[in-house]
Scaffold this motif. Structure first.
Motif, PDB file in Angstrom:
ATOM      1  N   GLY A  28      41.512  42.107  36.098  1.00 32.30           N
ATOM      2  CA  GLY A  28      41.933  41.009  36.968  1.00 32.30           C
ATOM      3  C   GLY A  28      41.205  41.003  38.299  1.00 32.30           C
ATOM      4  N   SER A  29      41.059  42.166  38.928  1.00 32.35           N
ATOM      5  CA  SER A  29      40.401  42.200  40.236  1.00 32.35           C
ATOM      6  C   SER A  29      38.913  41.895  40.121  1.00 32.35           C
ATOM      7  CB  SER A  29      40.638  43.547  40.934  1.00 32.35           C
ATOM      8  OG  SER A  29      40.059  44.611  40.224  1.00 32.35           O
ATOM      9  N   VAL A  30      38.261  42.418  39.086  1.00 33.45           N
ATOM     10  CA  VAL A  30      36.836  42.141  38.887  1.00 33.45           C
ATOM     11  C   VAL A  30      36.615  40.650  38.635  1.00 33.45           C
ATOM     12  CG1 VAL A  30      34.876  42.502  37.313  1.00 33.45           C
ATOM     13  CG2 VAL A  30      36.191  44.460  38.141  1.00 33.45           C
ATOM     14  N   LEU A  31      37.416  40.053  37.771  1.00 36.15           N
ATOM     15  CA  LEU A  31      37.230  38.637  37.460  1.00 36.15           C
ATOM     16  C   LEU A  31      37.640  37.726  38.612  1.00 36.15           C
ATOM     17  CD1 LEU A  31      38.184  38.498  33.686  1.00 36.15           C
ATOM     18  CD2 LEU A  31      35.911  38.452  34.745  1.00 36.15           C
ATOM     19  N   ALA A  32      38.631  38.122  39.386  1.00 38.22           N
ATOM     20  CA  ALA A  32      39.029  37.315  40.548  1.00 38.22           C
ATOM     21  C   ALA A  32      37.889  37.283  41.574  1.00 38.22           C
ATOM     22  CB  ALA A  32      40.294  37.876  41.179  1.00 38.22           C
ATOM     23  N   LEU A  33      37.303  38.438  41.871  1.00 34.44           N
ATOM     24  CA  LEU A  33      36.197  38.463  42.820  1.00 34.44           C
ATOM     25  C   LEU A  33      34.979  37.750  42.243  1.00 34.44           C
ATOM     26  CD1 LEU A  33      35.277  39.317  45.622  1.00 34.44           C
ATOM     27  CD2 LEU A  33      34.483  41.470  44.611  1.00 34.44           C
ATOM     28  N   TYR A  34      34.739  37.907  40.956  1.00 32.45           N
ATOM     29  CA  TYR A  34      33.637  37.192  40.304  1.00 32.45           C
ATOM     30  C   TYR A  34      33.792  35.681  40.485  1.00 32.45           C
ATOM     31  CZ  TYR A  34      30.988  34.965  36.600  1.00 32.45           C
ATOM     32  OH  TYR A  34      30.155  34.126  35.908  1.00 32.45           O
ATOM     33  N   GLN A  35      34.986  35.164  40.205  1.00 33.55           N
ATOM     34  CA  GLN A  35      35.239  33.723  40.341  1.00 33.55           C
ATOM     35  C   GLN A  35      35.044  33.263  41.781  1.00 33.55           C
ATOM     36  OE1 GLN A  35      35.875  31.593  37.825  1.00 33.55           O
ATOM     37  NE2 GLN A  35      35.920  33.207  36.304  1.00 33.55           N
TER      38      GLN A  35
END
Length: 83
Positions: A28-35
């Motif tokens: 979740g944290s990786v994809l949130a920052l990616y987005q």
């Protein structure tokens, strides 16, 4: 305190990653920052790297953007590691 966008404004290639055997908060944290960075820094090439996460996390937006293989010859200006 500097804002992350100010720190990354000149970065052309940004890698985001997490720990081994990524759990839900890592994915979740990786994809949130990616987005966020993909949207806010459209000229940067932002990539999310993780070991293959469990299919249960496939409902998280951007799951299909996760890269599970790393090319050691690829160079990045910034690498951010999250949990």
């Amino acid at each position: 305190m500097l804002h992350i966008l100010e720190e990354l404004k000149d970065a052309g290639n940004i890698a985001i990653s997490g720990h081994k055997k990524p759990d839900g908060d890592c994915v979740g944290s990786v994809l949130a920052l990616y987005q966020y960075l993909s949207k806010m820094l459209p000229r940067a090439a932002v990539k999310a790297f993780l070991e293959p996460p469990a299919a249960v996390f496939s409902c998280i937006k951007g799951f299909d953007k996760i890269i599970t293989e790393y090319d050691p010859d690829q160079k990045f200006d910034v690498c951010i590691v999250l949990d």
